[in-house]
Motif scaffolding. Sequence first.
Motif: not given
Ligand code: PRX
Length: 659
Positions: A538, A527, A398, A422-423, A512, A400, A426-427
């Motif tokens: 987000r 972002r 979700g 560390d996955t 990103d 960093p 995004q949505t």
């Molecule tokens: O900026 C990145 C960050 O969360 C964004 C996606 O958010 P959302 O669509 O709400 O999904 C969250 C759950 C998957 C990305 O554009 N993000 C997500 N995972 C990481 C991350 N930033 C850094 N490291 C991650 N592992």
Amino acid sequence: MSTEIESVLIENRVFPPFPNLVEGAAISGMDNYQAMCDEARRNPDAFWERLARENLVWDKAFTQVLDTSEAPFYRWFGDGEMNVSANCLDKHLNTPVADKTAIIFESDDGKVTSVTYKELHARVCQFANGLKALGYSAGERAIIYLPMSIEAVVAMQACARLGIIHSVVFGGFSSKSLHERTVDVGASLVITADAQMRGGKSIPLKAAVDDALAMGGCGAVRNVIVYQRVGGQLDWNNGRDLWMHDVSAGQPDTCPAASLNAEHPLFILYTSGSTGKPKGVQHACGGFLLWSLLTTKWTFDAKDDDVFWCTADVGWVTGHTYVAYGPLAAGLTQIVFEGVPTYPDVGRFWEMIQRHKVSIFYTAPTAIRSLTKAAESTPKYHPREYDLSSLRIIGSVGEPINPEAWMWYYKNVGGERCPVLDTWWQTETGAHMITPLPGVTPLKPGSCTLPLPGIEAAIVDEAGEDVERGKGGFLVMKRPWPGMIRTIWGDPERFKQSYFPPELKGYYLAGDGAQRDSDGYFWIMGRIDDVLNVSGHRLGTMEVESALVAHELVAEAAVVGRPDDTTGEAVVAFVVLNRTLPEGDEADQIAAQLRSWVAKEIGPIAKPRDIRFGENLPKTRSGKIMRRLLRVVAKGERITQDVSTLENPAILDQLSQAR
Ligand code: PRX
């Protein structure tokens, strides 16, 4: 880049995969991983075709893998037919998985109930039959506004079974947000609960639905189905409102799953963008399920005897992919938890891992950071006080994860025996994209490491050209993948503009900033647009600004993010009132008023941490608000940039000193 998560710890160590996790892993060893990546690169269609045939049950086999004729509106397995719910439940019925526990549900107050796959199948079928009896059918849209519960999974699966497109709204969103989404999807059905329990408190949900529907424009809603979670008095709209248990009562426990085109929309999930209202990200049945299942198997290396726990709420994509769909399709036993990590005490997560013998644990960096603080200040609740030896794999999602939090998680939760995954995803991507694999990847704290097989991630410049290793740029995907977003519900133009800008050669733009190191590892920098990430959620700065200016006292507002030790980023709002500048207690009172206003307009997660009043905002002579400068002010740093192009440079001092 708009955000940079700063860290004081520089951790340069590399942590090789644990030998016991390499052997027998779904993807075992770097050679195996490379071979899969090569297979995908050589002939992507053949690669995805093989995986789709091996992993999904098809009612009608597809003959075409990827249809690019209307790119970027890609179609995957577009003439095949299948059903997501049948692939999550029915597929297990004549196997030993049928009697296996599917869900162990733990309520806020610690009560545990569980269902086997067979029982879950029966409950989903009964509810689906009830929906059918009410006249609901494929293609209609249902809003789901439920707490974490077995019922939430039942509701999502029942919709999937009939081809009703669900749109889950997180229980923490306000009635206003709920209203916007209900109108935008044109919902004919709302499924909610009387209330939800969080940290010992009951929070009404049905009342928020009533408010939302009373705001108008929701005339398509025929029924509100209510799961009775808490009990007590409720306003009831006879003819419209129905209890969930009554809808299911007396219905047969089998219900044929509709054979749906693989491209039939499975769900719409709203997420924030840099402009305008949240966008309804639309996912398709076949591709989404394939990618959810594959990543559950690959990333978590899920085994039959694993106890899987993803702590995300079903209101977010993580709860879709890794609660409602992936783990069920993989036949896993999973924990669904209603409550919060701090109730009844800050040891709740560790105590639950110990008691349920969780082997795969997946949570957000914000939770880790806040539990780190709690554990350090209350040693009684430190993870070392619990038996966490059942853990095999621990993951993060979700936002960093900074190296300190990574190291703390690795040592204290994983006992230096479990890889930290560390996955990054995004949505819009549907499931994991860039992530370590337990049996493959040497780990570097703070890096999401390497893309999964089939994923062509790259870092490019404004013209779509690859940048050198070590240089920052835009994170893109050069090829489509099955789990990708199909469109923005009702706004295909915005879909094209947001994700496939013409200058980027048709690549998918993630939004990103990132860079790759000399080993090809990806490091996410945050972002590149006006989207904040607060506790892994987000939030568009524009959304918060619109909420603020909707208040009668506010003339103008600008919102920026400030790095925060616990939540990653915090919302800071600069506000110009349409009255004299308030001071002292009065300023505090108005700030408090505006904070609750934003909570009402959007939800508590959007509340500004800090509100600063000024007579004006820093603007260029052409009237553009200089957010870059506001970010510096929000951090409490001195402005070193040239501000001579500003219309009103003195305003910066005022805002720096403002309360
Ligand atoms: O900026 C990145 C960050 O969360 C964004 C996606 O958010 P959302 O669509 O709400 O999904 C969250 C759950 C998957 C990305 O554009 N993000 C997500 N995972 C990481 C991350 N930033 C850094 N490291 C991650 N592992």
